[in-house]
Scaffold this motif. Structure first.
Motif, short mmCIF file in Angstrom:
data_model
loop_
_atom_site.label_atom_id
_atom_site.label_comp_id
_atom_site.label_asym_id
_atom_site.label_seq_id
_atom_site.Cartn_x
_atom_site.Cartn_y
_atom_site.Cartn_z
N VAL A 9 0.99 -1.41 0.40
CA VAL A 9 0.11 -0.05 -0.13
C VAL A 9 1.30 1.22 -0.19
O VAL A 9 1.97 0.88 0.51
CB VAL A 9 -0.89 -0.54 1.18
N HIS A 10 0.92 2.02 -1.46
CA HIS A 10 1.14 3.22 -1.36
C HIS A 10 0.82 4.23 -0.85
O HIS A 10 -0.28 4.48 -0.65
CB HIS A 10 1.87 3.99 -2.94
N VAL A 11 1.70 5.21 0.34
CA VAL A 11 1.28 6.53 1.03
C VAL A 11 2.12 7.85 0.33
O VAL A 11 2.41 8.06 0.33
CB VAL A 11 1.42 6.44 2.39
N TYR A 12 0.64 8.46 -0.12
CA TYR A 12 1.26 9.57 -1.07
C TYR A 12 0.96 11.03 -0.23
O TYR A 12 0.40 11.35 0.74
CB TYR A 12 0.59 9.98 -2.56
N LYS A 13 2.68 11.44 -0.76
CA LYS A 13 2.08 12.69 -0.01
C LYS A 13 1.21 13.74 0.07
O LYS A 13 0.52 13.70 -0.63
CB LYS A 13 3.78 13.71 0.08
N GLY A 14 0.64 14.28 0.64
CA GLY A 14 -0.88 15.55 0.24
C GLY A 14 -1.77 15.24 0.07
O GLY A 14 -1.51 13.38 0.78
N GLY A 15 -2.61 15.31 -0.94
CA GLY A 15 -4.24 14.60 -1.19
C GLY A 15 -3.99 13.82 -2.42
O GLY A 15 -4.67 13.56 -2.92
N SER A 16 -2.57 13.74 -3.35
CA SER A 16 -2.99 13.58 -4.72
C SER A 16 -1.83 12.68 -4.98
O SER A 16 -0.60 12.89 -3.99
CB SER A 16 -2.14 15.08 -5.28
N ILE A 17 -2.12 11.91 -5.09
CA ILE A 17 -1.18 10.98 -6.09
C ILE A 17 -0.09 11.61 -6.99
O ILE A 17 1.59 10.90 -6.94
CB ILE A 17 -1.39 9.59 -7.52
N ALA A 18 -0.39 12.78 -7.71
CA ALA A 18 0.74 13.30 -8.18
C ALA A 18 2.03 13.99 -7.66
O ALA A 18 3.14 13.91 -8.18
CB ALA A 18 0.44 14.30 -9.28
N ASP A 19 2.07 14.07 -6.24
CA ASP A 19 3.03 14.38 -5.03
C ASP A 19 4.29 13.91 -5.03
O ASP A 19 4.80 14.01 -4.65
CB ASP A 19 2.10 14.66 -3.62
N GLY A 20 3.60 12.36 -5.17
CA GLY A 20 5.11 11.06 -4.64
C GLY A 20 4.69 10.30 -3.80
O GLY A 20 4.13 10.30 -3.07
N VAL A 21 5.41 9.55 -3.75
CA VAL A 21 5.01 7.94 -3.44
C VAL A 21 5.86 9.05 -1.26
O VAL A 21 6.96 8.88 -1.74
CB VAL A 21 5.51 6.84 -3.49
N PHE A 22 5.31 8.31 -0.71
CA PHE A 22 5.80 9.06 0.22
C PHE A 22 6.72 8.03 1.65
O PHE A 22 7.27 8.08 2.14
CB PHE A 22 4.41 10.06 1.51
N ASP A 23 5.72 6.74 1.37
CA ASP A 23 6.09 5.95 2.28
C ASP A 23 5.35 4.05 2.01
O ASP A 23 4.26 5.09 0.67
CB ASP A 23 5.98 5.97 3.19
N LYS A 24 5.67 2.94 1.98
CA LYS A 24 5.10 1.97 1.56
C LYS A 24 4.50 1.52 2.57
O LYS A 24 5.26 0.82 3.79
CB LYS A 24 6.10 1.59 1.33
#
Length: 107
Positions: A9-24
């Motif tokens: 499960v990928h955790v993204y920065k902010g509320g957008s997938i465009a912001d990039g993967v923050f953690d997994k």
């Protein structure tokens, strides 16, 4: 924002997938997840892994960001569970797990 991909499960920065993967959060065989509705940190997420071969199905709860690394803070195993439904309480303190419409378990 979270999204499930193969075994993670990928955790993204902010509320957008465009912001990039923050953690997994990695869990081999993960089939679904449910994010708690609580707006306060840490956020809780429940991951479901169905039965595979001789291993029982299981639900694991993780916190994010987690001080414990990527170890679940709670988990429960089930036999004869290929499909489940997870419903979080409004405050995000408990999750209701419905197994194939026959059993109900609180975590």
């Amino acid at each position: 924002c979270m999204r499930m991909v193969s075994n993670e499960v990928h955790v993204y920065k902010g509320g957008s997938i465009a912001d990039g993967v923050f953690d997994k959060i990695r869990l081999q065989g993960v089939a679904s997840f449910a994010l708690s509705p609580s707006p306060q940190l840490p956020v809780k997420v429940a991951l479901f892994k169905p039965e595979a071969k001789a291993a029982p199905a299981s639900v694991h709860i993780y916190t994010f960001p987690g001080a414990e690394g990527r170890l679940p803070v709670a988990s429960k195993s089930f036999f004869q569970a290929q499909e489940i439904t997870m419903e979080w309480s409004p405050n995000g303190e408990a999750v209701l797990v419905k197994v194939c419409g026959t059993r109900v378990v609180y975590l």
